[in-house]
Design a protein around this motif. Structure first.
Motif, mmCIF file in Angstrom:
data_model
loop_
_atom_site.group_PDB
_atom_site.id
_atom_site.type_symbol
_atom_site.label_atom_id
_atom_site.label_comp_id
_atom_site.label_asym_id
_atom_site.label_seq_id
_atom_site.Cartn_x
_atom_site.Cartn_y
_atom_site.Cartn_z
ATOM 1 N N GLU A 93 0.968 -1.038 0.061
ATOM 2 C CA GLU A 93 -0.045 -0.037 0.079
ATOM 3 C C GLU A 93 0.840 1.279 -0.062
ATOM 4 O OE1 GLU A 93 -4.063 1.579 2.166
ATOM 5 O OE2 GLU A 93 -2.885 -0.147 2.928
ATOM 6 N N ARG A 94 1.949 1.208 0.794
ATOM 7 C CA ARG A 94 2.979 2.377 0.866
ATOM 8 C C ARG A 94 3.445 2.736 -0.449
ATOM 9 N NH1 ARG A 94 6.486 1.908 6.194
ATOM 10 N NH2 ARG A 94 4.624 2.096 7.594
ATOM 11 N N LEU A 95 3.850 1.658 -1.465
ATOM 12 C CA LEU A 95 4.332 1.904 -2.541
ATOM 13 C C LEU A 95 3.171 2.407 -3.742
ATOM 14 C CD1 LEU A 95 6.612 1.629 -4.815
ATOM 15 C CD2 LEU A 95 5.935 -0.797 -5.057
ATOM 16 N N THR A 96 2.101 1.942 -3.528
ATOM 17 C CA THR A 96 0.943 2.291 -4.325
ATOM 18 C C THR A 96 0.644 3.719 -4.104
ATOM 19 O OG1 THR A 96 -0.004 0.073 -4.404
ATOM 20 C CG2 THR A 96 -1.481 1.966 -4.777
ATOM 21 N N ALA A 97 0.368 4.111 -2.735
ATOM 22 C CA ALA A 97 0.390 5.660 -2.456
ATOM 23 C C ALA A 97 1.896 6.413 -2.886
ATOM 24 C CB ALA A 97 0.229 5.641 -0.980
ATOM 25 N N ALA A 98 2.842 5.965 -2.625
ATOM 26 C CA ALA A 98 3.918 6.648 -3.283
ATOM 27 C C ALA A 98 4.055 6.900 -4.811
ATOM 28 C CB ALA A 98 5.149 6.038 -2.935
ATOM 29 N N GLY A 99 3.609 5.752 -5.430
ATOM 30 C CA GLY A 99 3.472 5.776 -7.028
ATOM 31 C C GLY A 99 2.505 7.093 -7.465
ATOM 32 N N THR A 100 1.246 6.957 -6.697
ATOM 33 C CA THR A 100 0.379 8.029 -6.849
ATOM 34 C C THR A 100 0.693 9.458 -6.668
ATOM 35 O OG1 THR A 100 -1.466 6.493 -6.252
ATOM 36 C CG2 THR A 100 -2.150 8.569 -6.577
ATOM 37 N N GLY A 101 1.643 9.445 -5.472
ATOM 38 C CA GLY A 101 1.966 10.892 -5.272
ATOM 39 C C GLY A 101 2.988 11.442 -6.468
ATOM 40 N N ILE A 102 3.712 10.341 -7.163
ATOM 41 C CA ILE A 102 4.762 10.834 -7.992
ATOM 42 C C ILE A 102 3.751 11.076 -9.344
ATOM 43 C CG2 ILE A 102 6.544 9.888 -9.748
ATOM 44 C CD1 ILE A 102 7.604 8.235 -7.224
ATOM 45 N N VAL A 103 2.918 10.420 -9.576
ATOM 46 C CA VAL A 103 1.969 10.750 -10.662
ATOM 47 C C VAL A 103 1.420 12.194 -10.567
ATOM 48 C CG1 VAL A 103 -0.269 10.274 -11.675
ATOM 49 C CG2 VAL A 103 1.360 8.463 -11.050
ATOM 50 N N PHE A 104 1.229 12.395 -9.200
ATOM 51 C CA PHE A 104 0.689 13.780 -9.035
ATOM 52 C C PHE A 104 1.834 14.965 -9.183
ATOM 53 C CE2 PHE A 104 -0.819 17.553 -6.197
ATOM 54 C CZ PHE A 104 -1.845 17.780 -6.950
ATOM 55 N N ILE A 105 3.017 14.535 -8.839
ATOM 56 C CA ILE A 105 4.102 15.270 -9.067
ATOM 57 C C ILE A 105 4.212 15.561 -10.398
ATOM 58 C CG2 ILE A 105 6.643 15.628 -8.818
ATOM 59 C CD1 ILE A 105 6.494 14.220 -5.996
ATOM 60 N N GLY A 106 4.112 14.532 -11.339
ATOM 61 C CA GLY A 106 4.096 14.801 -12.868
ATOM 62 C C GLY A 106 2.895 15.725 -13.093
ATOM 63 N N VAL A 107 1.756 15.805 -12.604
ATOM 64 C CA VAL A 107 0.709 16.890 -12.859
ATOM 65 C C VAL A 107 1.255 18.168 -12.527
ATOM 66 C CG1 VAL A 107 -1.681 17.624 -12.104
ATOM 67 C CG2 VAL A 107 -1.279 15.178 -12.569
ATOM 68 N N VAL A 108 1.910 18.381 -11.485
ATOM 69 C CA VAL A 108 2.500 19.584 -10.926
ATOM 70 C C VAL A 108 3.591 19.982 -12.011
ATOM 71 C CG1 VAL A 108 3.834 20.854 -9.311
ATOM 72 C CG2 VAL A 108 1.753 19.207 -8.592
ATOM 73 N N VAL A 109 4.411 19.177 -12.242
ATOM 74 C CA VAL A 109 5.370 19.455 -13.374
ATOM 75 C C VAL A 109 4.808 19.920 -14.903
ATOM 76 C CG1 VAL A 109 7.271 18.610 -14.850
ATOM 77 C CG2 VAL A 109 7.337 18.142 -12.341
ATOM 78 N N ALA A 110 3.679 19.359 -15.155
ATOM 79 C CA ALA A 110 2.909 19.742 -16.305
ATOM 80 C C ALA A 110 2.259 20.919 -16.154
ATOM 81 C CB ALA A 110 1.839 18.628 -16.675
ATOM 82 N N GLY A 111 1.965 21.131 -14.968
ATOM 83 C CA GLY A 111 1.561 22.716 -14.548
ATOM 84 C C GLY A 111 2.250 23.837 -14.801
#
Length: 177
Positions: free
Chosen positions: A66-84
């Protein structure tokens, strides 16, 4: 009164506590949708998003973490911030952020259902209701946020839209609690 009993063999069900497959697949699909959307806005965000997507998929289906899944989702969100930072298309960014939130919620739900049930238990109907509720609440929150963004009420900016989306994330989190 006679009861007609048949000799039925009942087999034991092995409780594995693996994450629920249906919610896991939808969570990975939502993360993929977020990565593709951000890559369309800013191709420089694609490697970050792909790294996060790999974390979500590996956390759900390979390592069952579950930690890896949450961390992966957080990194996807960082990708959204980078795209912003590199792209200026708020509609796509809002959609990608919503897909990331949906991925996080469904990934958490997959582990929650997995802790309570075996992976041999049919839980698709309940998971489908959870998916529908999550998408509905997310779309309503994102729609209201975008509606406030496009109405010319002075200086409502992209950061205000981001804060409204984060409030929707906390709203979804509070519903789960």
């Amino acid at each position: 009164m006679s009861y007609d009993t048949q000799d039925e063999e009942f087999s034991a069900v092995e409780v594995t506590h693996s994450p629920a497959r249906f919610s896991g697949i939808i969570a990975v699909a939502a993360a993929l949708l977020a990565v593709v959307t951000t890559a369309l806005v800013a191709p420089l965000s694609a490697p970050v998003g792909l790294f996060g997507l790999a974390g979500v998929a590996a956390g759900l289906f390979v390592f069952e973490s579950e930690r890896l899944t949450a961390a992966g989702t957080g990194i996807v969100f960082i990708g959204v911030v980078v795209a912003g930072f590199f792209g200026d298309v708020p509609e796509f960014l809002l959609f990608a952020a919503l897909a990331t939130i949906i991925s996080f919620d469904l990934g958490s739900n997959a582990f929650s259902v997995g802790r309570q049930m075996s992976d041999q238990t049919d839980t698709q109907r309940g998971e489908a209701v959870h998916v529908a509720a999550t998408v509905f609440v997310g779309v309503v929150a994102a729609g209201l946020s975008y509606g406030l963004y496009i109405v010319p009420w002075g200086s409502l900016t992209v950061p205000a839209l981001t804060l409204l989306l984060l409030s929707a994330l906390f709203f979804i989190w509070s519903i789960r609690q």
